[in-house]
Design a protein around this motif. Structure first.
Motif, PDB file in Angstrom:
ATOM      1  N   ILE A   1       0.832  -1.056  -0.085  1.00  0.00           N
ATOM      2  CA  ILE A   1      -0.002  -0.020  -0.079  1.00  0.00           C
ATOM      3  C   ILE A   1       0.953   1.030   0.017  1.00  0.00           C
ATOM      4  CG2 ILE A   1      -1.423   1.333   1.480  1.00  0.00           C
ATOM      5  CD1 ILE A   1      -3.292  -1.066   1.822  1.00  0.00           C
TER       6      ILE A   1
ATOM      7  N   ALA B   1       2.060   1.748  -3.457  1.00  0.00           N
ATOM      8  CA  ALA B   1       0.966   2.145  -4.397  1.00  0.00           C
ATOM      9  C   ALA B   1       0.500   3.691  -3.786  1.00  0.00           C
ATOM     10  CB  ALA B   1      -0.199   1.366  -4.065  1.00  0.00           C
ATOM     11  N   ALA B   2       0.843   4.093  -2.640  1.00  0.00           N
ATOM     12  CA  ALA B   2       0.451   5.462  -2.339  1.00  0.00           C
ATOM     13  C   ALA B   2       1.512   6.347  -3.162  1.00  0.00           C
ATOM     14  CB  ALA B   2       0.596   5.676  -0.975  1.00  0.00           C
TER      15      ALA B   2
ATOM     16  N   LEU C   1       0.344   7.007  -6.637  1.00  0.00           N
ATOM     17  CA  LEU C   1      -0.369   7.698  -6.685  1.00  0.00           C
ATOM     18  C   LEU C   1      -0.205   9.166  -6.576  1.00  0.00           C
ATOM     19  CD1 LEU C   1      -3.558   6.900  -7.113  1.00  0.00           C
ATOM     20  CD2 LEU C   1      -3.897   7.162  -4.381  1.00  0.00           C
TER      21      LEU C   1
ATOM     22  N   VAL D   1       1.315  10.289  -3.838  1.00  0.00           N
ATOM     23  CA  VAL D   1       1.294  10.901  -2.331  1.00  0.00           C
ATOM     24  C   VAL D   1       2.688  10.612  -1.677  1.00  0.00           C
ATOM     25  CG1 VAL D   1       0.165  10.460   0.102  1.00  0.00           C
ATOM     26  CG2 VAL D   1      -1.234  10.415  -1.979  1.00  0.00           C
ATOM     27  N   ASP D   2       3.281  11.509  -1.433  1.00  0.00           N
ATOM     28  CA  ASP D   2       4.910  11.213  -0.897  1.00  0.00           C
ATOM     29  C   ASP D   2       4.962  11.620   0.577  1.00  0.00           C
ATOM     30  OD1 ASP D   2       4.368  13.938  -1.268  1.00  0.00           O
ATOM     31  OD2 ASP D   2       6.063  14.279  -2.709  1.00  0.00           O
ATOM     32  N   GLY D   3       5.973  11.436   1.113  1.00  0.00           N
ATOM     33  CA  GLY D   3       6.267  11.715   2.515  1.00  0.00           C
ATOM     34  C   GLY D   3       5.713  10.604   3.692  1.00  0.00           C
ATOM     35  N   ILE D   4       5.346   9.416   2.985  1.00  0.00           N
ATOM     36  CA  ILE D   4       4.937   8.403   4.059  1.00  0.00           C
ATOM     37  C   ILE D   4       6.107   7.610   4.356  1.00  0.00           C
ATOM     38  CG2 ILE D   4       3.494   6.183   4.312  1.00  0.00           C
ATOM     39  CD1 ILE D   4       1.938   7.287   1.920  1.00  0.00           C
ATOM     40  N   ASN D   5       6.551   7.758   5.853  1.00  0.00           N
ATOM     41  CA  ASN D   5       7.399   7.189   6.519  1.00  0.00           C
ATOM     42  C   ASN D   5       7.286   5.530   6.742  1.00  0.00           C
ATOM     43  OD1 ASN D   5       9.033   9.305   6.238  1.00  0.00           O
ATOM     44  ND2 ASN D   5       8.274  10.196   8.045  1.00  0.00           N
ATOM     45  N   SER D   6       6.215   5.421   7.300  1.00  0.00           N
ATOM     46  CA  SER D   6       5.824   3.938   7.752  1.00  0.00           C
ATOM     47  C   SER D   6       4.243   3.817   7.389  1.00  0.00           C
ATOM     48  CB  SER D   6       5.964   3.647   9.210  1.00  0.00           C
ATOM     49  OG  SER D   6       5.118   4.286   9.995  1.00  0.00           O
ATOM     50  N   LEU D   7       4.040   2.673   7.140  1.00  0.00           N
ATOM     51  CA  LEU D   7       2.633   2.263   7.182  1.00  0.00           C
ATOM     52  C   LEU D   7       2.214   0.689   7.428  1.00  0.00           C
ATOM     53  CD1 LEU D   7       0.261   3.337   4.245  1.00  0.00           C
ATOM     54  CD2 LEU D   7       0.141   0.879   5.129  1.00  0.00           C
ATOM     55  N   ARG D   8       1.562   0.710   8.628  1.00  0.00           N
ATOM     56  CA  ARG D   8       1.049  -0.945   8.845  1.00  0.00           C
ATOM     57  C   ARG D   8      -0.286  -0.812   9.029  1.00  0.00           C
ATOM     58  NH1 ARG D   8       5.833  -3.974  10.097  1.00  0.00           N
ATOM     59  NH2 ARG D   8       4.901  -4.560  12.068  1.00  0.00           N
ATOM     60  N   ILE D   9      -0.674  -2.270   8.616  1.00  0.00           N
ATOM     61  CA  ILE D   9      -2.001  -2.582   8.566  1.00  0.00           C
ATOM     62  C   ILE D   9      -2.463  -3.566   9.601  1.00  0.00           C
ATOM     63  CG2 ILE D   9      -4.173  -3.612   7.350  1.00  0.00           C
ATOM     64  CD1 ILE D   9      -2.227  -3.028   4.852  1.00  0.00           C
ATOM     65  N   GLY D  10      -3.462  -3.254  10.492  1.00  0.00           N
ATOM     66  CA  GLY D  10      -3.899  -3.932  11.767  1.00  0.00           C
ATOM     67  C   GLY D  10      -5.497  -4.395  11.405  1.00  0.00           C
ATOM     68  N   LYS D  11      -5.990  -4.678  12.745  1.00  0.00           N
ATOM     69  CA  LYS D  11      -7.334  -5.048  12.708  1.00  0.00           C
ATOM     70  C   LYS D  11      -8.168  -4.448  13.804  1.00  0.00           C
ATOM     71  CE  LYS D  11      -6.519  -9.714  12.938  1.00  0.00           C
ATOM     72  NZ  LYS D  11      -6.837 -11.031  13.289  1.00  0.00           N
TER      73      LYS D  11
ATOM     74  N   GLY E   1     -12.944  -4.860  11.434  1.00  0.00           N
ATOM     75  CA  GLY E   1     -12.607  -3.836  10.309  1.00  0.00           C
ATOM     76  C   GLY E   1     -11.213  -3.787  10.276  1.00  0.00           C
ATOM     77  N   LYS E   2     -10.706  -2.682   9.690  1.00  0.00           N
ATOM     78  CA  LYS E   2      -9.227  -2.598   9.367  1.00  0.00           C
ATOM     79  C   LYS E   2      -8.744  -1.490  10.198  1.00  0.00           C
ATOM     80  CE  LYS E   2      -9.391  -3.047   5.024  1.00  0.00           C
ATOM     81  NZ  LYS E   2      -9.288  -3.099   3.736  1.00  0.00           N
ATOM     82  N   LEU E   3      -7.451  -1.556  10.529  1.00  0.00           N
ATOM     83  CA  LEU E   3      -6.746  -0.163  11.211  1.00  0.00           C
ATOM     84  C   LEU E   3      -5.467  -0.137  10.550  1.00  0.00           C
ATOM     85  CD1 LEU E   3      -6.188   1.553  13.839  1.00  0.00           C
ATOM     86  CD2 LEU E   3      -4.995  -0.562  14.889  1.00  0.00           C
TER      87      LEU E   3
ATOM     88  N   GLU F   1      -2.330   2.166  10.214  1.00  0.00           N
ATOM     89  CA  GLU F   1      -1.391   3.280  11.080  1.00  0.00           C
ATOM     90  C   GLU F   1      -0.218   3.967  10.166  1.00  0.00           C
ATOM     91  OE1 GLU F   1      -2.257   2.435  15.883  1.00  0.00           O
ATOM     92  OE2 GLU F   1      -1.008   1.192  14.692  1.00  0.00           O
ATOM     93  N   THR F   2      -0.297   5.026  10.060  1.00  0.00           N
ATOM     94  CA  THR F   2       0.698   5.561   9.215  1.00  0.00           C
ATOM     95  C   THR F   2       1.482   7.021   9.698  1.00  0.00           C
ATOM     96  OG1 THR F   2       1.316   6.533   6.868  1.00  0.00           O
ATOM     97  CG2 THR F   2      -0.984   6.830   7.592  1.00  0.00           C
ATOM     98  N   GLU F   3       2.818   7.051   9.448  1.00  0.00           N
ATOM     99  CA  GLU F   3       3.313   8.186   9.797  1.00  0.00           C
ATOM    100  C   GLU F   3       3.902   8.703   8.546  1.00  0.00           C
ATOM    101  OE1 GLU F   3       6.149   6.352  13.314  1.00  0.00           O
ATOM    102  OE2 GLU F   3       6.920   7.908  12.020  1.00  0.00           O
ATOM    103  N   LEU F   4       3.442  10.028   8.578  1.00  0.00           N
ATOM    104  CA  LEU F   4       3.615  10.923   7.079  1.00  0.00           C
ATOM    105  C   LEU F   4       4.345  12.321   7.601  1.00  0.00           C
ATOM    106  CD1 LEU F   4       0.919  12.434   6.382  1.00  0.00           C
ATOM    107  CD2 LEU F   4       0.565  10.249   5.435  1.00  0.00           C
ATOM    108  N   GLU F   5       4.961  12.915   6.574  1.00  0.00           N
ATOM    109  CA  GLU F   5       5.426  14.282   6.739  1.00  0.00           C
ATOM    110  C   GLU F   5       4.474  15.122   5.948  1.00  0.00           C
ATOM    111  OE1 GLU F   5       9.456  14.280   5.220  1.00  0.00           O
ATOM    112  OE2 GLU F   5       9.822  12.998   6.844  1.00  0.00           O
TER     113      GLU F   5
ATOM    114  N   LEU G   1      -5.882   8.681   0.031  1.00  0.00           N
ATOM    115  CA  LEU G   1      -5.392   7.334   0.089  1.00  0.00           C
ATOM    116  C   LEU G   1      -6.808   6.501   0.427  1.00  0.00           C
ATOM    117  CD1 LEU G   1      -2.136   7.666   2.012  1.00  0.00           C
ATOM    118  CD2 LEU G   1      -2.528   7.172  -0.255  1.00  0.00           C
TER     119      LEU G   1
ATOM    120  N   LEU H   1      -7.197   3.880  -1.995  1.00  0.00           N
ATOM    121  CA  LEU H   1      -6.512   2.539  -1.695  1.00  0.00           C
ATOM    122  C   LEU H   1      -6.973   1.744  -0.356  1.00  0.00           C
ATOM    123  CD1 LEU H   1      -2.700   3.555  -2.098  1.00  0.00           C
ATOM    124  CD2 LEU H   1      -4.002   2.293  -3.594  1.00  0.00           C
TER     125      LEU H   1
END
Lengths: 84, 84
Positions: A24, A27-28, A31, A33-43, B42-44, B46-50, B64, B68
């Motif tokens: 993701i 993919a961002a 699209l 969308v820059d500047g994403i340092n981390s992205l994690r998917i949970g429930k 559902g989904k969670l 979490e993202t860190e962005l600048e 996003l 996405l």
């Protein structure tokens, strides 16, 4: 008996890779969308349950998290509860 | 540029069935946990962005989510953001 609304957040442990999250993230970027340092998917599990007091809800939720909701080897959980 | 931590909550729309949630609900009953009136998964994310300001983060996250993270036909989203 009171009615409680519980939100359970289940996250992959920090040491566990998240390939879906990485997909993701890239993919961002595609699209625009820059500047994403981390992205994690949970429930996110949201449940409404009946119990006579808050401690009973906590016991039930912790049992469910340990046995059904989360995989303790790779996931951590956290929850918030609210009396309705 | 500031660093933002964003939590995105993605839920199935209320009119959409959740068979996985139903399966967990009945497994919970078998485990001896009663009193569960509803349970939805559902989904969670979490993202860190600048970004330079909060509005820029909101624009990015909404793009996003629409493109996405969520399937607009069956899911709704909501997010919380926090400046680090």
């Amino acid at each position: 008996m009171s009615q409680f609304l519980v939100k359970v957040f289940i996250r992959l442990r920090p040491s566990v890779l998240d390939p879906a999250g990485e997909a993701i993230k890239s993919a961002a970027n595609k699209l625009g969308v820059d500047g994403i340092n981390s992205l994690r998917i949970g429930k996110l599990i949201e449940t409404e349950l009946e119990a006579s007091h808050e401690n009973e809800v906590k016991e039930k939720i912790e049992l469910l998290c340990d046995r059904l909701f989360a995989n303790n080897v790779i996931e951590d959980y956290e929850y918030q509860l609210e009396k309705k």
